[in-house]
Write an enzyme that holds these catalytic residues in place. Structure first.
Site, PDB file in Angstrom:
ATOM      1  CB  SER A   1       3.513 -41.700  -6.598  1.00  0.00           C
ATOM      2  OG  SER A   1       4.868 -42.020  -6.400  1.00  0.00           O
TER       3      SER A   1
HETATM    4  N1  SAM Z   1       8.105 -38.862  -6.405  1.00  0.00           N
HETATM    5  C1  SAM Z   1       8.246 -39.146  -7.796  1.00  0.00           C
HETATM    6  C2  SAM Z   1       7.286 -38.367  -8.641  1.00  0.00           C
HETATM    7  O1  SAM Z   1       6.469 -37.612  -8.104  1.00  0.00           O
HETATM    8  O2  SAM Z   1       7.373 -38.482  -9.871  1.00  0.00           O
HETATM    9  C3  SAM Z   1       8.121 -40.611  -8.084  1.00  0.00           C
HETATM   10  C4  SAM Z   1       9.324 -41.345  -7.662  1.00  0.00           C
HETATM   11  S1  SAM Z   1       9.498 -42.937  -8.360  1.00  0.00           S
HETATM   12  C5  SAM Z   1       8.180 -43.840  -7.668  1.00  0.00           C
HETATM   13  C6  SAM Z   1      10.939 -43.449  -7.438  1.00  0.00           C
HETATM   14  C7  SAM Z   1      12.214 -42.780  -7.868  1.00  0.00           C
HETATM   15  O3  SAM Z   1      13.244 -43.147  -6.963  1.00  0.00           O
HETATM   16  C8  SAM Z   1      12.704 -43.209  -9.255  1.00  0.00           C
HETATM   17  O4  SAM Z   1      12.833 -42.080 -10.068  1.00  0.00           O
HETATM   18  C9  SAM Z   1      14.048 -43.860  -8.988  1.00  0.00           C
HETATM   19  O5  SAM Z   1      15.017 -43.644  -9.999  1.00  0.00           O
HETATM   20  C10 SAM Z   1      14.452 -43.193  -7.686  1.00  0.00           C
HETATM   21  N2  SAM Z   1      15.448 -43.914  -6.884  1.00  0.00           N
HETATM   22  C11 SAM Z   1      15.565 -45.219  -6.628  1.00  0.00           C
HETATM   23  N3  SAM Z   1      16.620 -45.456  -5.819  1.00  0.00           N
HETATM   24  C12 SAM Z   1      17.177 -44.248  -5.552  1.00  0.00           C
HETATM   25  C13 SAM Z   1      18.275 -43.797  -4.756  1.00  0.00           C
HETATM   26  N4  SAM Z   1      19.045 -44.639  -4.068  1.00  0.00           N
HETATM   27  N5  SAM Z   1      18.535 -42.485  -4.712  1.00  0.00           N
HETATM   28  C14 SAM Z   1      17.780 -41.589  -5.397  1.00  0.00           C
HETATM   29  N6  SAM Z   1      16.732 -41.941  -6.147  1.00  0.00           N
HETATM   30  C15 SAM Z   1      16.422 -43.247  -6.219  1.00  0.00           C
END
Ligand code: SAM
Length: 217
Positions: free
Chosen positions: A65
């Site tokens: 993000s």
């Molecule tokens: N906070 C992270 C960082 O600092 O890099 C960025 C996160 S990214 C915007 C969103 C993440 O949520 C992705 O890696 C995606 O694979 C994960 N995601 C989506 N659905 C999910 C779920 N049901 N459970 C766990 N992770 C999930």
């Protein structure tokens, strides 16, 4: 252990221009953003952009993000230091590191095993010892260690998952982008005397939260 002084001046510029100038005030959040080396959490091809004002790809179609978004969402949790926090969407592990700097224990869930592996190794190399990782569907939370004083969801959901509301502690705060699969509104949810209060803040864009209480895969 990674040398955190490398790129310190870039972090100082990032915090001054992108974080404090836009109204983030929590001194502890600012300290965390100054401390954690964001370049460690991006692929080498993007390292020179690591302190810029936008999200970056982290592989598998996912993103790290924007720094400002990380700071704002963290500030909304109002962490003082002794909290237990659940994070959904480990991604690169950058937000995880910021949380781990600011509270006593972080439980973080990611559905893509390779991202968890990389994030775990980055956090260990940085010396963080207060994080537990799980590969799985974070939309249903991690009931084993509930309740959580803070819950941060870093993917866009159709609504607040019931499981996460149940796993939020009394006086706890939950931050979540809610809307369509393509754009959302950041929401903060509070639990007080067993009642749920929800406030909409501003528009944002996150990758979708996929899973049982998120978007269908
Ligand atoms: N906070 C992270 C960082 O600092 O890099 C960025 C996160 S990214 C915007 C969103 C993440 O949520 C992705 O890696 C995606 O694979 C994960 N995601 C989506 N659905 C999910 C779920 N049901 N459970 C766990 N992770 C999930």
């Amino acid at each position: 252990m990674i040398q955190v002084n490398e790129s310190k001046s870039e972090r100082e510029r990032m915090v001054e221009k992108q974080i404090t100038a836009r109204g983030v005030k929590d001194k502890r959040v600012i300290e965390a953003m100054l401390h954690v080396p964001r370049h460690v959490f991006v692929e080498s091809v993007y390292r020179h952009q690591a302190y810029n004002d936008y999200p970056l790809p982290v592989g598998h179609g996912q993103t790290i993000s924007q720094p400002y978004m990380v700071a704002v969402m963290t500030e909304l949790l109002e962490l003082k230091g002794d909290e237990v926090v659940l994070e959904i969407g480990t991604g690169s592990g950058y937000q995880t590191a910021i949380l781990a700097f600011l509270c006593s224990k972080v439980y973080t869930i990611e559905r893509i095993a390779e991202l968890t592996k990389q994030a775990r190794s980055r956090l260990e190399n940085l010396g963080f010892r207060n994080v537990s990782f799980m590969v799985g569907d974070g939309s249903i939370g991690w009931s084993e260690y509930a309740p959580y004083n803070g819950i941060m969801i870093t993917a866009g959901a159709p609504d607040v998952p019931n499981s996460l509301i149940e796993q939020l502690a009394e006086n706890g705060r939950l931050v979540i982008p809610i809307g369509s699969e393509y754009y959302q509104v950041l929401n903060v949810v509070k639990k007080h005397k067993g009642r749920i209060y929800r406030k909409e803040l501003f528009e944002c864009t996150f990758v979708p939260l996929l899973g049982r209480e998120g978007w269908k895969e």
